[in-house]
Scaffold this active site. Structure first.
Site, PDB file in Angstrom:
ATOM      1  CG  ASP A   1      -5.694  -0.193   2.475  1.00 41.40           C
ATOM      2  OD1 ASP A   1      -5.282  -1.535   2.427  1.00 41.40           O
ATOM      3  OD2 ASP A   1      -6.082   0.726   2.663  1.00 41.40           O
TER       4      ASP A   1
ATOM      5  CG  HIS B   1      -1.938   0.859   1.591  1.00 38.10           C
ATOM      6  ND1 HIS B   1      -2.730   1.418   0.769  1.00 38.10           N
ATOM      7  CD2 HIS B   1      -2.158   2.293   2.476  1.00 38.10           C
ATOM      8  CE1 HIS B   1      -3.206   1.923   1.268  1.00 38.10           C
ATOM      9  NE2 HIS B   1      -3.033   2.969   1.770  1.00 38.10           N
TER      10      HIS B   1
HETATM   11  C1  GRF Z   1       0.769   1.031  -6.129  1.00 37.63           C
HETATM   12  O1  GRF Z   1       1.183   1.926  -5.665  1.00 37.63           O
HETATM   13  C2  GRF Z   1       0.660  -0.280  -4.750  1.00 37.63           C
HETATM   14  O2  GRF Z   1       1.490   0.019  -3.617  1.00 37.63           O
HETATM   15  C3  GRF Z   1      -0.898   0.299  -4.793  1.00 37.63           C
HETATM   16  O3  GRF Z   1      -1.425   0.456  -6.240  1.00 37.63           O
HETATM   17  C4  GRF Z   1      -0.271   0.520  -7.254  1.00 37.63           C
HETATM   18  C5  GRF Z   1      -0.017  -0.690  -8.353  1.00 37.63           C
HETATM   19  O4  GRF Z   1       0.630  -0.710  -9.235  1.00 37.63           O
HETATM   20  N1  GRF Z   1      -1.271  -1.158  -4.346  1.00 37.63           N
HETATM   21  P1  GRF Z   1       1.392  -1.684 -10.092  1.00 37.63           P
HETATM   22  O5  GRF Z   1       0.367  -1.987 -11.185  1.00 37.63           O
HETATM   23  O6  GRF Z   1       1.609  -2.198  -9.842  1.00 37.63           O
HETATM   24  O7  GRF Z   1       2.201  -0.935 -10.427  1.00 37.63           O
END
Ligand code: GRF
Length: 184
Positions: free
Chosen positions: A139, A103
């Site tokens: 979360d 997260h």
């Molecule tokens: C990331 O910022 C993650 O923390 C959040 O969603 C985003 C996903 O990015 N849960 P990616 O698809 O991994 O590039």
């Protein structure tokens, strides 16, 4: 499990390839057919699947199908990597304490969507990311690892998100290897 761009997933794939993460990625599952990450996974030679919740009568029916697919791949752990749905009872029951998520905030601050924008608006000077176990709370499961980054005066959501993302890729890989090594 992904929903979009898949950069965390790509970082994990790369870490496995280069021997920094001693796991087998048995498959990549998306709730969005058009997720960019599915293409990356396929190009990396991984098994992929997608399930559209709109094709099911209920969220539970959708998750039952997801669980079935994951079990068919003999999945032991689930790494959520930008999977944009709240995890429900079928998945939590089948994979209790074996679902991890990344997260983009220092939890318990800024839960839910647009965490980086929430951080910017709040005026905090330090932001970051968290790897945590997934439970019924949004979360809110046990925190496994965090990394912080500075919030700079001229930051936009994009520049702050990019700075956090670098740390996401690093600590997600590290945490999963620590799980393999029984350190969590
Ligand atoms: C990331 O910022 C993650 O923390 C959040 O969603 C985003 C996903 O990015 N849960 P990616 O698809 O991994 O590039």
């Amino acid at each position: 499990m992904i929903s979009g761009r898949g950069s965390n997933m790509a970082a994990l794939i790369q870490a496995v390839k280069t021997g920094r993460l001693d796991v087998e990625i048995v498959g990549v599952l998306s709730n969005k057919k058009e997720a960019k990450g599915l293409e990356i996974a396929q190009n990396a030679g991984l098994k992929t699947a997608h399930f559209d919740i709109n094709h099911f009568d209920s969220k539970d029916a959708y998750e039952d199908a997801v669980v079935k697919q994951l079990q068919a791949w003999d999945t032991q752990w689930i790494a959520l990597a930008g999977y944009m749905r709240i995890i429900g009872t079928p998945l939590l029951t089948a994979f209790r304490d074996r679902i991890v998520n990344i997260h983009p905030s220092l939890l318990p601050d800024f839960k839910g969507l647009n965490a980086q924008e929430q951080a910017l608006k709040s005026g905090v000077k330090i932001a970051g990311c968290t790897v945590h176990l997934v439970d019924e709370s949004l979360d809110g499961g046990p925190i496994l690892k965090q990394a912080s980054v500075p919030v700079l005066p001229d930051d936009t959501e994009a520049t702050l998100s990019a700075r956090i993302l670098i740390e996401e890729h690093r600590i997600y890989t590290e945490t999963l290897q620590e799980i393999v090594d029984n350190k969590h």
